[in-house]
Design a protein around this motif. Structure first.
Motif, short mmCIF file in Angstrom:
data_model
loop_
_atom_site.label_atom_id
_atom_site.label_comp_id
_atom_site.label_asym_id
_atom_site.label_seq_id
_atom_site.Cartn_x
_atom_site.Cartn_y
_atom_site.Cartn_z
N ASP A 89 0.86 -1.18 0.00
CA ASP A 89 0.00 0.00 0.00
C ASP A 89 0.90 1.23 0.00
N TRP A 90 0.38 2.34 -0.51
CA TRP A 90 1.17 3.57 -0.53
C TRP A 90 1.63 3.95 0.87
N SER A 91 0.83 3.65 1.88
CA SER A 91 1.20 4.00 3.25
C SER A 91 2.43 3.22 3.72
N ALA A 92 2.69 2.06 3.14
CA ALA A 92 3.85 1.25 3.51
C ALA A 92 5.13 1.70 2.81
N GLU A 112 15.08 2.63 -6.01
CA GLU A 112 14.94 2.09 -4.66
C GLU A 112 13.55 2.41 -4.14
N ILE A 113 12.83 1.37 -3.72
CA ILE A 113 11.54 1.53 -3.07
C ILE A 113 11.73 1.04 -1.64
N ASP A 114 11.69 1.96 -0.71
CA ASP A 114 11.91 1.66 0.70
C ASP A 114 10.56 1.44 1.37
N ALA A 115 10.37 0.22 1.88
CA ALA A 115 9.12 -0.12 2.56
C ALA A 115 9.41 -0.51 4.00
#
Length: 144
Positions: A89-92, A112-115
């Protein structure tokens, strides 16, 4: 009402079709070279076979999970492991950025996608386009 742009449909980035084809051709070439030059040496045949198997497995991943990143109004979906997918989810998603640095004389670029506890790295070969463009798109269309 927000004036920010939003993702209204699903957008996907995938491995270019030519990439698994090149990997499979490389695997065939390794087998052919192994058979041609091994001259009965089992070690060379095994090494050629292992290299060909590795390239074939890598190509199979590209064929089984060609879409490496998908985005929609609710979030993003990224490929994990060999061919799994993870929905975020965008919130994550804590941040989206471009990592651009020279390594071993070659310039490396990663999206880089930081979750939080997970970091997803995607290259030009994964996305089929410039990672900087994808990072810009994600930042522009991410709901705040």
């Amino acid at each position: 009402m927000s004036t920010e742009p939003s993702v209204s449909t699903v957008r996907q980035w995938r491995v270019p079709v030519k990439l698994p084809v090149v990997k499979l051709a490389g695997a065939l070439l390794l087998v052919a070279l192994g058979l041609l030059f091994a001259e009965g040496d089992p070690v060379q045949l095994v090494l050629a076979g292992l290299g060909a198997a590795g390239l074939t497995g890598w190509a199979l991943r590209d064929l089984l999970a060609p879409v490496r990143l998908a985005v929609d109004p609710q979030g993003v979906t990224v490929v994990t492991g060999f061919a799994g997918r993870r929905r975020l989810d965008w919130s994550a998603v804590e941040s989206v950025r471009m990592d651009d640095r020279p390594r071993f004389g070659v310039r490396s670029q990663f999206l880089e996608i930081d979750a939080g506890e997970s970091l997803y790295l995607l290259t030009r070969h994964d996305l089929g386009t410039d990672p900087a463009e994808v990072a810009e798109f994600l930042r522009a269309h991410r709901p705040d």
